[in-house]
Design an enzyme around this catalytic site. Structure first.
Site, mmCIF file in Angstrom:
data_model
loop_
_atom_site.group_PDB
_atom_site.id
_atom_site.type_symbol
_atom_site.label_atom_id
_atom_site.label_comp_id
_atom_site.label_asym_id
_atom_site.label_seq_id
_atom_site.Cartn_x
_atom_site.Cartn_y
_atom_site.Cartn_z
ATOM 1 N N ASP A 104 17.352 -24.738 55.882
ATOM 2 C CA ASP A 104 18.645 -24.683 55.212
ATOM 3 C C ASP A 104 18.552 -25.348 53.847
ATOM 4 O OD1 ASP A 104 18.282 -27.224 56.352
ATOM 5 O OD2 ASP A 104 20.357 -27.419 57.003
ATOM 6 N N ASP A 107 15.406 -31.557 50.662
ATOM 7 C CA ASP A 107 15.764 -32.739 49.869
ATOM 8 C C ASP A 107 14.483 -33.397 49.375
ATOM 9 O OD1 ASP A 107 18.718 -33.022 50.039
ATOM 10 O OD2 ASP A 107 18.344 -33.171 52.183
#
Length: 183
Positions: A104, A107
């Protein structure tokens, strides 16, 4: 659930349902081209990748197999601990397979870097990465991501599988969460 249901919780919408679906369709077309004549094993990383994995799988015209993994590097905090644990491993033998990890969001890249190395060590033919969203300014390690939906700012985002305290995953768009929700 739509933006009217959570309007007070958001600073703004980054990407609409239509923008996300258009980009997933474009990524699927590129993946189909790149893997022409080969079967892909797409590996979703739970829980966040459920939405992008489902939409990507439906948009692909290639033969695929699907499997899921759950990994954690957070423990109880909001910062990565650097130690990755497999919470749910794959059911599929990876020997000789072309694997596409579906995420998804990326980071820091720490967990995904570990995961890619782990899957490569299982005798795969290839391992590539597809992510719906990436925060380039949050990266702590260099990781080669072949398919990127959108590069986004280093802000707290929710929707389209992305959550805060297990909420907001079912939004059909991605928005920036207002600080009053998580502070």
């Amino acid at each position: 659930m739509d933006s009217n249901d959570v309007q007070a919780d958001l600073k703004h919408v980054l990407y609409t349902k239509e923008q996300i679906q258009q980009r997933i369709t474009e990524l699927a077309a590129q993946i189909d081209k790149d893997y022409e004549g080969r079967e892909i094993l797409i590996v979703g990383v739970l829980k966040g990748a459920v939405m992008v994995m489902a939409d990507l799988a439906r948009a692909l015209h290639s033969h695929i197999s699907m499997d899921w993994m759950a990994v954690s590097s957070y423990g109880s905090g909001t910062q990565s601990s650097g130690v990755v644990r497999i919470l749910k491993d794959l059911d599929t033998d990876l020997m000789g397979k072309d694997v596409l990890i579906v995420e998804d969001i990326i980071d820091s890249g720490l967990t995904l870097s570990w995961l890619k190395t782990n899957l490569e060590s299982r005798g795969t033919a290839s391992v590539e990465i597809c992510t719906a969203f990436r925060k380039p300014t949050a990266a702590k390690v260099e990781i080669d991501v072949k398919y990127v939906g959108f590069d986004i700012p280093n802000e707290f985002v929710v929707g389209y599988g992305l959550d805060y305290a297990e909420k907001y995953r079912n939004l059909d768009f991605v928005g920036t969460l207002a600080p009053h929700v998580y502070e």
